[in-house]
Design a protein around this motif. Structure first.
Motif, short mmCIF file in Angstrom:
data_model
loop_
_atom_site.label_atom_id
_atom_site.label_comp_id
_atom_site.label_asym_id
_atom_site.label_seq_id
_atom_site.Cartn_x
_atom_site.Cartn_y
_atom_site.Cartn_z
N THR A 17 -1.61 12.03 -3.60
CA THR A 17 -1.46 10.60 -3.89
C THR A 17 -2.67 10.09 -4.66
OG1 THR A 17 -2.52 9.95 -1.80
CG2 THR A 17 -0.13 10.26 -1.78
N SER A 34 -5.15 -0.76 -8.89
CA SER A 34 -4.59 -1.91 -9.58
C SER A 34 -5.64 -2.38 -10.58
CB SER A 34 -4.25 -3.04 -8.61
OG SER A 34 -3.74 -4.17 -9.30
N THR A 78 -5.57 8.07 1.43
CA THR A 78 -4.72 7.70 0.32
C THR A 78 -5.48 6.84 -0.69
OG1 THR A 78 -3.87 5.72 1.46
CG2 THR A 78 -2.65 7.78 1.75
N GLY A 81 0.81 -1.21 0.00
CA GLY A 81 0.00 0.00 0.00
C GLY A 81 0.85 1.26 0.00
N ASN A 91 2.03 6.75 -6.85
CA ASN A 91 0.98 7.69 -7.27
C ASN A 91 1.44 9.13 -7.09
OD1 ASN A 91 -0.78 5.61 -7.92
ND2 ASN A 91 -1.83 5.68 -5.94
N GLU A 110 2.26 1.86 -3.43
CA GLU A 110 1.25 2.45 -4.30
C GLU A 110 1.13 3.94 -4.03
OE1 GLU A 110 -0.98 0.94 -6.72
OE2 GLU A 110 0.65 -0.49 -6.65
N THR A 111 1.09 4.33 -2.76
CA THR A 111 0.98 5.73 -2.39
C THR A 111 2.17 6.52 -2.93
OG1 THR A 111 -0.27 5.22 -0.38
CG2 THR A 111 0.89 7.33 -0.43
N THR A 134 -5.04 4.15 -4.07
CA THR A 134 -4.20 3.28 -4.88
C THR A 134 -5.08 2.58 -5.90
OG1 THR A 134 -4.42 1.41 -3.35
CG2 THR A 134 -2.56 2.89 -3.00
N THR A 185 1.25 -1.33 -11.27
CA THR A 185 2.34 -1.81 -10.44
C THR A 185 2.60 -3.29 -10.70
OG1 THR A 185 1.71 -0.24 -8.73
CG2 THR A 185 3.21 -2.00 -8.08
#
Length: 291
Positions: A111, A130, A126, A30, A37, A33-34, A128, A53
């Protein structure tokens, strides 16, 4: 020489570590990802597009074909690296992941992801992504209550897409802590009903981007609603024990529809013109524009 190289790398990427912030990183995936971004939103000359990712142990990374740069995190030392393009063929360490995440959070860094307008998102929330799945989190902390219960509204669009999508949000679990009615057993708690209703809704968007028309949005968030509940203090039968918090676990699903005005959505938004409508007993009444 080593210190000079480190300073050069940090200045090249414009990564400034501020103060002595402390942040305990519990989720390397996580947090990665943050970080990625944020890098995409902040340094578009290096990372000009949103990339998926990838995982090849020990690396969690994204590749940017426009610049030939790989950016990611090594699970072995929990540090961020860049490779390729101006950085050459050897992985270059930027800084520890915890340090960078602390910097991003403390500075209110962006983010967000392309599919969500996060301009009104409170600090600490935040995003993220996928594939077509968006995950929204407050990392176990309770943050300021946002102005809207739509945590992933469609960003303003420059041109019409001709695509409409109905977003249905459901509450998987919810709880309010710090406010109760212990002297009314058997009577539904209105505060719990508020928590359930806050995140359960239907909203339709006109001219949604094609790549976000089928998004699935998962939210695991907590909000501090102490200020909003202050008016209940002193009312007989209601006990308020600050801080008052509201935790929500929700899922929202976008489904393409022929016409937003033929749905049972509670509201409609035109992503090009900014126009907004509210469903009043089956009639969509215009509310003006947010532009």
């Amino acid at each position: 020489m080593k210190q000079s190289i480190k300073q050069f790398i940090l200045s090249t990427c414009t990564v400034t570590l501020m103060g002595s912030a402390h942040f305990a990183s519990a989720d390397i995936n996580g947090d990665t990802e943050t970080l990625l971004n944020w890098a995409e939103n902040t340094y578009r000359d290096l990372f000009p597009s949103h990339q998926v990712t990838q995982n090849i142990d020990p690396w969690i990374y994204r590749f940017y074909p426009e610049t030939g740069i790989y950016a990611g995190v090594n699970r072995g030392d929990n540090s961020a690296y860049v490779l390729g393009g101006p950085y050459g063929s050897t992985p270059t360490r930027i800084a520890g992941l915890e340090e960078l995440i602390a910097q991003i959070i403390n500075s209110g860094g962006n983010t967000s992801i392309p599919g969500c307008d996060t301009s009104d998102a409170p600090p600490g929330m935040t995003y993220t992504q996928s594939g077509n799945v968006v995950n929204i989190s407050t990392g176990g902390a309770c943050v300021t209550l946002p102005n809207s219960n739509n945590f992933c509204s469609t960003p303003q669009q420059p041109t019409a897409t001709g695509i409409s999508a109905l977003t249905t949000s459901t509450t998987n679990s919810s709880s309010i802590n710090g406010i109760s009615m212990p002297d009314t057993p058997g009577i539904p708690n209105p505060f719990q009903s508020f928590a359930n209703g806050f995140s359960t809704s239907k909203h339709c968007t006109v001219h949604i981007p094609a790549d976000t028309a089928n998004l699935i949005i998962n939210s695991n968030v907590c909000f501090d609603i102490t200020a909003q509940s202050s008016g209940f203090e002193g009312i007989p039968g209601i006990i308020v024990t600050p801080p008052v918090t509201m935790s929500l676990n929700t899922t929202s699903t976008n489904v393409v529809v022929p016409d937003c005005f033929a749905t049972d959505a509670a509201s409609i938004y035109n992503a090009v013109t900014g126009e907004f409508w509210i469903n009043n007993d089956g009639i969509f009444e215009p509310q003006g524009s947010n532009q």
